[in-house]
Design a protein around this motif. Structure first.
Motif, PDB file in Angstrom:
ATOM      1  N   TYR A  71      43.488  31.132  39.451  1.00 13.47           N
ATOM      2  CA  TYR A  71      43.150  32.047  38.361  1.00 13.47           C
ATOM      3  C   TYR A  71      42.854  33.424  38.948  1.00 13.47           C
ATOM      4  O   TYR A  71      42.739  33.590  40.164  1.00 13.47           O
ATOM      5  CB  TYR A  71      41.915  31.534  37.596  1.00 13.47           C
ATOM      6  CG  TYR A  71      40.688  31.516  38.467  1.00 13.47           C
ATOM      7  CD1 TYR A  71      40.470  30.454  39.335  1.00 13.47           C
ATOM      8  CD2 TYR A  71      39.797  32.581  38.480  1.00 13.47           C
ATOM      9  CE1 TYR A  71      39.373  30.458  40.177  1.00 13.47           C
ATOM     10  CE2 TYR A  71      38.694  32.581  39.328  1.00 13.47           C
ATOM     11  CZ  TYR A  71      38.489  31.520  40.170  1.00 13.47           C
ATOM     12  OH  TYR A  71      37.412  31.535  41.014  1.00 13.47           O
TER      13      TYR A  71
ATOM     14  N   ASN B  50      42.708  37.475  39.978  1.00 12.83           N
ATOM     15  CA  ASN B  50      43.534  38.580  40.482  1.00 12.83           C
ATOM     16  C   ASN B  50      44.066  38.425  41.867  1.00 12.83           C
ATOM     17  O   ASN B  50      44.149  39.407  42.585  1.00 12.83           O
ATOM     18  CB  ASN B  50      42.666  39.841  40.584  1.00 12.83           C
ATOM     19  CG  ASN B  50      42.245  40.279  39.244  1.00 12.83           C
ATOM     20  OD1 ASN B  50      43.068  40.207  38.358  1.00 12.83           O
ATOM     21  ND2 ASN B  50      41.006  40.690  39.101  1.00 12.83           N
TER      22      ASN B  50
ATOM     23  N   GLN C 171      50.036  38.610  44.306  1.00  6.67           N
ATOM     24  CA  GLN C 171      51.225  37.774  44.163  1.00  6.67           C
ATOM     25  C   GLN C 171      51.671  37.220  45.528  1.00  6.67           C
ATOM     26  O   GLN C 171      52.003  36.050  45.647  1.00  6.67           O
ATOM     27  CB  GLN C 171      52.339  38.640  43.538  1.00  6.67           C
ATOM     28  CG  GLN C 171      53.573  37.878  43.122  1.00  6.67           C
ATOM     29  CD  GLN C 171      53.368  37.093  41.824  1.00  6.67           C
ATOM     30  OE1 GLN C 171      52.344  37.245  41.141  1.00  6.67           O
ATOM     31  NE2 GLN C 171      54.334  36.260  41.496  1.00  6.67           N
TER      32      GLN C 171
ATOM     33  N   VAL D 267      49.129  30.340  37.942  1.00  9.69           N
ATOM     34  CA  VAL D 267      47.972  31.220  37.969  1.00  9.69           C
ATOM     35  C   VAL D 267      47.629  31.653  36.545  1.00  9.69           C
ATOM     36  O   VAL D 267      48.506  32.071  35.797  1.00  9.69           O
ATOM     37  CB  VAL D 267      48.191  32.432  38.910  1.00  9.69           C
ATOM     38  CG1 VAL D 267      49.440  33.217  38.547  1.00  9.69           C
ATOM     39  CG2 VAL D 267      46.976  33.356  38.918  1.00  9.69           C
ATOM     40  N   HIS D 268      46.357  31.509  36.173  1.00 13.96           N
ATOM     41  CA  HIS D 268      45.911  31.977  34.859  1.00 13.96           C
ATOM     42  C   HIS D 268      45.177  33.294  35.061  1.00 13.96           C
ATOM     43  O   HIS D 268      44.026  33.320  35.471  1.00 13.96           O
ATOM     44  CB  HIS D 268      44.993  30.950  34.195  1.00 13.96           C
ATOM     45  CG  HIS D 268      44.910  31.139  32.714  1.00 13.96           C
ATOM     46  ND1 HIS D 268      44.555  32.352  32.153  1.00 13.96           N
ATOM     47  CD2 HIS D 268      45.171  30.309  31.670  1.00 13.96           C
ATOM     48  CE1 HIS D 268      44.595  32.243  30.829  1.00 13.96           C
ATOM     49  NE2 HIS D 268      44.968  31.011  30.521  1.00 13.96           N
ATOM     50  N   ARG D 269      45.895  34.400  34.804  1.00 16.13           N
ATOM     51  CA  ARG D 269      45.320  35.728  35.084  1.00 16.13           C
ATOM     52  C   ARG D 269      44.230  36.083  34.076  1.00 16.13           C
ATOM     53  O   ARG D 269      43.448  36.996  34.302  1.00 16.13           O
ATOM     54  CB  ARG D 269      46.418  36.793  35.059  1.00 16.13           C
ATOM     55  CG  ARG D 269      47.534  36.541  36.076  1.00 16.13           C
ATOM     56  CD  ARG D 269      47.354  37.410  37.292  1.00 16.13           C
ATOM     57  NE  ARG D 269      48.420  37.250  38.270  1.00 16.13           N
ATOM     58  CZ  ARG D 269      48.208  37.265  39.576  1.00 16.13           C
ATOM     59  NH1 ARG D 269      46.980  37.388  40.055  1.00 16.13           N
ATOM     60  NH2 ARG D 269      49.210  37.141  40.417  1.00 16.13           N
TER      61      ARG D 269
ATOM     62  N   GLU E  77      38.729  35.175  34.756  1.00 13.54           N
ATOM     63  CA  GLU E  77      38.285  36.015  35.873  1.00 13.54           C
ATOM     64  C   GLU E  77      37.304  35.272  36.751  1.00 13.54           C
ATOM     65  O   GLU E  77      37.012  35.692  37.866  1.00 13.54           O
ATOM     66  CB  GLU E  77      37.583  37.257  35.328  1.00 13.54           C
ATOM     67  CG  GLU E  77      38.574  38.307  34.877  1.00 13.54           C
ATOM     68  CD  GLU E  77      37.887  39.423  34.129  1.00 13.54           C
ATOM     69  OE1 GLU E  77      36.670  39.598  34.324  1.00 13.54           O
ATOM     70  OE2 GLU E  77      38.576  40.084  33.344  1.00 13.54           O
TER      71      GLU E  77
ATOM     72  N   GLU F 172      52.977  32.243  35.701  1.00 17.92           N
ATOM     73  CA  GLU F 172      51.731  32.628  35.034  1.00 17.92           C
ATOM     74  C   GLU F 172      51.475  31.703  33.854  1.00 17.92           C
ATOM     75  O   GLU F 172      52.385  31.390  33.089  1.00 17.92           O
ATOM     76  CB  GLU F 172      51.806  34.077  34.567  1.00 17.92           C
ATOM     77  CG  GLU F 172      52.074  35.001  35.727  1.00 17.92           C
ATOM     78  CD  GLU F 172      51.322  36.323  35.649  1.00 17.92           C
ATOM     79  OE1 GLU F 172      50.743  36.610  34.580  1.00 17.92           O
ATOM     80  OE2 GLU F 172      51.318  37.033  36.668  1.00 17.92           O
TER      81      GLU F 172
END
Ligand SMILES: Cc1cc2nc3c(=O)[nH]c(=O)nc-3n(C[C@H](O)[C@H](O)[C@H](O)COP(=O)(O)OP(=O)(O)OC[C@H]3O[C@@H](n4cnc5c(N)ncnc54)[C@H](O)[C@@H]3O)c2cc1C
Ligand SMILES: Nc1ncnc2c1ncn2[C@@H]1O[C@H](COP(=O)(O)O)[C@@H](O)[C@H]1O
Lengths: 322, 246
Positions: free
Chosen positions: A41, A43, A46, A62-64, A67, A172
């Protein structure tokens, strides 16, 4: 079918304990003829995500939109992802986030959990046999898990990290997520810029034998020269000579570095409980009868105030010669 | 405020560990048992302090056989108001958590406190499992807890530091160093503990998700190599060439 590995990404960083968990997941996937999917997850760059391929990940999700780790939010997302990825095995690092999420997921999925595993499972059909340390490192227990899904959290520094330079595909996730019920107000970083203790491969530690906080310069000098983290015994943290996150042992942090140097620490059983997994232990003590010598690989009967500076000099000399 | 504190039994920290029955059972012979230190020093004492400050009750819960009664009496002597023992072997973390969650759901608590981990199994699992089974928020490895009405403010250990978090009750919290100071039971507490209620309930239907099939002791350390305190060059070369750690 896949092995799902949770990668904590607190402060945008994926740490060594997680690299180990991915390698571990890969070893299981190889035995089962499947592949590793990593869920993370936030930031993280990449390129760092693609780089998880080097440790054995085929795919990184990835779960952007998330946070911060909230164990309820993450449990739900992991349960959904385990379903969509058809994951029969879910792997965590046995670190602070692994300790809060893995058991929650275990109760949700009714999937047996081995918390703090130290070995790659023996697999016999649907039966996994896995070892973990019990009695604070004084013994090892063999666990059997036969539930359809299995969860394993890996004790840091239990298996070597291999890096084959490969690359993973990154996708994503955009699944809507709830707000967690616990809100984070503040984060107070500890340990400054130094190496975080649970991650450190080399640790220099000292105890009451150092007599007072003003004498820690000789401990820090050696740690700096080696590139090591510093640690201490419990009384030293209790009296406030050193910050509490440096306290190792039964009630403090448990560590398993490659090298643990202990100066002026008697080696009480509760102290040993946190360090007895270290690969090599060096003990410096004025008292030849100090119990720590029984747990040591190398022992020096001598005054820490003389031996530590001498050792720092010797390391300096060694480094300039190599 | 109604507080439930989960109390487990552990061998005294200085116990020499050995096994019987072909290395499948922990050898309890001559072992001194104590309340698991995290449960006693941190969860129980903080629970009692909160009760003393705001009123309410502290109940302890233990999943285990009658051999757990002495450590339960100790918790009562320290200041819990009453105790419950679920009469079943504590063979699996999920089974234990399910028993605790069922009792807690049926009896309604504002706060469920556990220790950070048991010093025998070192799993750090039961608290999170209880929270999931009760559909409650969970805060792990807390070093500070303050309650104001139904709001909790907690400091917890996380990677690289300490997090300050807030949430509303009810919730489940696992307790670690920093929470409270150990309390030694006094004579009055010990006398009072004899007459406090220790309710024994039968387990609810549940499952074991894991099982321990055997134990072993770690490989013995080889003999320690002593090094001349004047000769740190030798130590460095051994660490490099022999131990291969630098
Ligand atoms: C339930 C429980 C949990 C505990 N948990 C922990 C824990 O997590 N971690 C922990 O560390 N402790 C823990 N303890 C405390 C533990 O039992 C010991 O009391 C503690 O580890 C002792 O710390 P120390 O070795 O620094 O001090 P001491 O025992 O006072 O030892 C100091 C040592 O320094 C040596 N010395 C003195 N001068 C010098 C010198 N000039 N040069 C070299 N050596 C010198 C002495 O010979 C001695 O061996 C716990 C205790 C209990 C009961
Ligand atoms: N048999 C038990 N009965 C009651 N509480 C328990 C039991 N086992 C564990 N707990 C609680 O759960 C915490 C974590 O235990 P563990 O998951 O075994 O490390 C302990 O510190 C106790 O507070």
């Amino acid at each position: 079918m896949s092995v799902l590995v949770f990668a904590d990404a607190a402060h945008g960083k994926i740490v060594k304990a997680t690299h180990e968990a991915i390698c571990y997941g890969k070893a299981i996937a190889d035995k089962m003829g499947s592949s590793v999917t990593v869920l993370t997850y936030g930031n993280v760059d990449q390129s760092a995500l693609e780089g998880l391929g080097a440790f054995g990940a085929s795919k990184v999700l990835v779960h952007r939109g998330i946070e911060h780790v909230d164990d309820e939010v993450m449990t739900k997302l992991l349960a959904e992802t385990a379903g969509s990825e058809n994951a029969k095995v879910i792997v965590f690092a046995f670190d602070t986030s692994g300790k809060s999420i893995a058991p929650r997921l275990s109760a949700r999925l009714k999937a047996g959990l081995v918390a703090g595993a130290t070995t790659i499972p023996e697999i016999d059909g649907a039966k996994f046999t896995i070892k973990k340390n019990v009695f604070s490192g004084k013994a090892i227990a063999k666990f059997e898990v036969e539930t359809e899904q299995k969860i394993i959290s890996l004790l840091p520094n239990s298996i070597p990290v291999t890096n084959d330079g490969g690359s993973a595909s990154v996708e994503e996730l955009n699944t809507p997520v709830d707000q967690g019920r616990i809100s984070v107000q503040e984060f107070k970083a500890e340990g400054g810029d130094g190496i975080p203790l649970p991650e450190a491969e080399l640790v220099v530690s000292a105890g009451r034998g150092l007599k007072g906080p003003e004498n820690w310069g000789i401990v820090e000098d050696l740690a700096n020269e080696l590139g090591a983290a510093t640690a201490c015994s419990r009384p030293v943290a209790d009296i406030g000579w050193r910050p509490h996150h440096e306290h190792v042992g039964q009630t403090g942090v448990a560590i398993r570095p490659n090298l643990y140097i202990a100066a002026g620490i008697s080696g009480a059983i509760q102290h040993l409980a946190g360090v007895n997994g270290s690969k090599t232990i060096v003990v410096i003590n004025t008292d030849p009868e100090a119990p720590f010598f029984k747990a040591a690989d190398y022992g020096i009967v001598g005054d820490a105030f003389e031996v530590l500076p001498r050792l720092t000099e010797a390391v300096k000399k060694f480094k300039s010669a190599n | 405020m109604k507080i439930l504190v989960c109390i487990s039994k552990a061998p005294d920290t200085t116990t020499k560990i050995s096994f019987t029955d072909n290395d499948t059972k922990f050898n309890e012979d001559k072992v001194q048992f104590i309340v698991n230190p995290y449960d006693e020093w941190y969860a129980l004492v903080r629970g009692i302090e909160l009760k003393e400050a705001t009123g309410g009750t502290v109940t302890t819960i233990t999943v285990g056989g009658a051999d757990h009664d002495p450590i339960i009496r100790k918790a009562l002597a320290i200041g819990a108001d009453g105790a419950v023992r679920v009469n079943a072997a504590n063979s699996d973390a999920f089974f234990v958590a399910d028993q605790i969650a069922n009792y807690a759901k049926a009896n309604g608590f504002d706060l469920v406190l556990t220790g950070k981990e048991t010093i025998n199994y070192n799993g750090s699992q039961v608290g999170a499992m209880v929270a999931e089974l009760m559909n409650l928020p969970y805060v792990s490895i807390a070093s500070k807890l303050d309650i104001d009405g139904s709001n909790a403010k907690i400091e917890r250990d996380v990677q690289g530091g300490v997090e300050v978090v807030t949430g509303s009750l009810p919730m489940v919290i696992s307790c670690a160093k920093g929470m409270a100071e150990q309390r030694i039971p006094n004579m009055r507490g010990i006398m009072a503990a004899r007459t406090k209620p220790l309710e024994v309930v039968e387990p609810s239907e549940s499952a074991n998700l894991t099982k321990v099939v055997g134990y072993e002791l770690p490989a013995e350390k080889g003999a320690v190599k002593m090094i001349d305190p004047e000769n740190m060059g030798e130590l460095v070369s051994l660490l490099h060439n022999e131990a291969k750690v630098i």
